[in-house]
Write an enzyme that holds these catalytic residues in place. Structure first.
Site, PDB file in Angstrom:
ATOM      1  N   LYS A 186     -58.812 -11.075 -45.381  1.00  0.00           N
ATOM      2  CA  LYS A 186     -57.822 -10.014 -45.576  1.00  0.00           C
ATOM      3  C   LYS A 186     -56.722 -10.472 -46.547  1.00  0.00           C
ATOM      4  O   LYS A 186     -56.680 -11.633 -46.937  1.00  0.00           O
ATOM      5  CB  LYS A 186     -57.256  -9.571 -44.223  1.00  0.00           C
ATOM      6  CG  LYS A 186     -58.358  -9.108 -43.235  1.00  0.00           C
ATOM      7  CD  LYS A 186     -59.075  -7.849 -43.683  1.00  0.00           C
ATOM      8  CE  LYS A 186     -60.450  -7.611 -43.083  1.00  0.00           C
ATOM      9  NZ  LYS A 186     -60.616  -7.506 -41.669  1.00  0.00           N
TER      10      LYS A 186
HETATM   11  C1  PLP Z   1     -61.531  -6.907 -40.528  1.00  0.00           C
HETATM   12  C2  PLP Z   1     -61.476  -5.549 -39.959  1.00  0.00           C
HETATM   13  C3  PLP Z   1     -61.306  -5.310 -38.592  1.00  0.00           C
HETATM   14  C4  PLP Z   1     -61.340  -6.398 -37.592  1.00  0.00           C
HETATM   15  O1  PLP Z   1     -60.422  -7.380 -37.856  1.00  0.00           O
HETATM   16  P1  PLP Z   1     -60.481  -8.764 -37.029  1.00  0.00           P
HETATM   17  O2  PLP Z   1     -59.134  -9.341 -37.214  1.00  0.00           O
HETATM   18  O3  PLP Z   1     -61.573  -9.558 -37.673  1.00  0.00           O
HETATM   19  O4  PLP Z   1     -60.808  -8.417 -35.629  1.00  0.00           O
HETATM   20  C5  PLP Z   1     -61.167  -4.015 -38.169  1.00  0.00           C
HETATM   21  N1  PLP Z   1     -61.189  -2.988 -39.015  1.00  0.00           N
HETATM   22  C6  PLP Z   1     -61.368  -3.166 -40.326  1.00  0.00           C
HETATM   23  C7  PLP Z   1     -61.355  -1.976 -41.229  1.00  0.00           C
HETATM   24  C8  PLP Z   1     -61.539  -4.449 -40.840  1.00  0.00           C
HETATM   25  O5  PLP Z   1     -61.756  -4.632 -42.149  1.00  0.00           O
END
Ligand code: PLP
Length: 378
Positions: A186
């Protein structure tokens, strides 16, 4: 020819030496679990998000599950959401015994077609759970107008959208419950991690309790459990990484926008791909994911990814349509229900984009895509 070039992954976190040093200090401090660094990180996030209260946890998945839980969503309830996201967006709805009600997406923004949301609202609908896909905010005016009109909660999956803004206001600085992810892919990371933004002090207390077993403190020597919670509190080690990352988030996102501008510029005259919606300066460009016209290029997407890999370039897939995953088919979802999400699921390719990339790396990706598709069509 390609062997001399360094491998270019589709994403890579940028962790600076100061952050690594700060983590070492935490490791030497004797306090590793949730402690002063978590408090400091929450305060810094809150300051970044217009002073709204923020609570951090181990993932956005945990954040989404806790958000639904504190809205008392469960058995028999319906939540309107998107079939184009990481699977956890709707897995959490199913895990709580509720039912996701999918609405198809726009092909270029990849965001929910809000004009179709009201048609899906029924007596069991409790919430809308949109995703700001790749950091492009959904139309927040329209979203919250619908929610207000029908008395629904909004749980924003803002996993892609830390640093994004709608009409100049940061995602998370307004709205209902907003969930972020700090997974290493992210725009900023804590290794693994997530956060919820909420306004009501009572809801903040419930979030704190649910992320730590459901424990509530009664007195210095007494605690109780009202509802069994999960174990999702963040460590001080992770929070310390987050502090280093948050300090550079604006710089990271500015760099992402520059790199994407170069992708668009290189492909402005002619482009063999269908490019995503360009958005505006509020787009934080979590990823750059055009569509590959698989029906017209004389090769499969897997073959294309293989050819990019031979040139040392990583390509990601974000995402297969959720309703076609086995767990969802088992519950009755089928091909043909959400044509745009299905097409994106078949055609999407995530090309390299991360703050440490150079403009020359963008050129390398564009040249590779152009060459591979030209060779395939001749
Ligand atoms: C990465 C992601 C998640 C989950 O995030 P985590 O921190 O890995 O649990 C949920 N929704 C979207 C759209 C994502 O890209």
């Amino acid at each position: 020819m390609t062997n001399t070039l360094e491998r270019l992954p589709f994403t890579r976190p940028s962790i600076d030496e100061a952050t690594i040093e700060a983590v070492a200090t935490v490791l030497r401090s004797g306090w590793l679990a949730s402690g002063p660094k978590v408090q400091e990180f929450e305060a810094a996030l809150s300051a970044y998000l217009g002073s709204r209260p923020v609570r951090v946890m181990t993932s956005a998945t945990a954040a989404l599950e806790i958000a639904l839980t504190i809205c008392n969503i469960g058995q028999g309830d319906e939540v309107i959401t998107t079939p184009m996201s990481w699977c956890s967006t709707s897995n959490v709805i199913l895990r709580l015994g509720a039912r996701p009600v999918f609405v198809d997406i726009d092909l270029d923004s990849r965001n929910l077609m809000l004009e179709q949301v009201e048609g899906k609202i029924g007596p069991r609908t409790r919430a809308i759970l949109p995703v700001h896909f790749s950091g492009l905010p959904v139309d927040m005016d329209r979203l919250y107008a619908i929610a207000t009109r029908h008395g629904l909660r909004v749980i924003e999956d803002a996993a892609h959208a830390i640093g994004s803004a709608w009409r100049g206001r940061r995602i998370g600085s307004f709205g209902d419950l907003v969930c972020f992810s700090f997974h290493p892919n992210k725009n900023m990371t804590t290794g693994e991690g997530g956060a919820i933004v909420a306004d009501s002090p009572a809801e903040i207390r419930r979030i704190e309790s649910h992320r730590f077993h459901g424990v509530v403190k009664r007195a210095p020597d007494q605690f109780d459990v009202l509802d069994p919670g999960i174990k999702a509190n963040l460590s001080d080690i992770a929070a310390c990484i987050g502090l280093g990352q948050l300090a550079r988030l604006e710089e990271f996102n500015a760099r992402r926008r520059e790199l994407v501008a170069h992708y668009f510029a290189r492909w402005s005259a002619s482009c063999p791909l269908r490019l995503p919606a360009p958005g505006d300066t509020g787009h934080s460009w979590h990823m750059f994911a055009p569509l590959l016209p698989v029906d017209r290029i004389g090769m499969t997407r897997a073959q294309f990814i293989g050819k990019m890999d031979e040139r040392g370039i990583g390509v990601g897939i974000h995402y297969p349509a959720i309703h076609l995953l086995s767990a969802y088919r088992k519950l009755g979802w089928r091909e043909g229900q959400f044509p745009n999400a299905e097409r994106v699921g078949r055609e999407t390719i995530t090309l390299p984009l991360f703050p440490a990339m150079r403009i020359a790396d963008v050129d390398r990706v564009v040249d590779a895509v152009n060459d591979i598709l030209k060779a395939a069509s001749t």
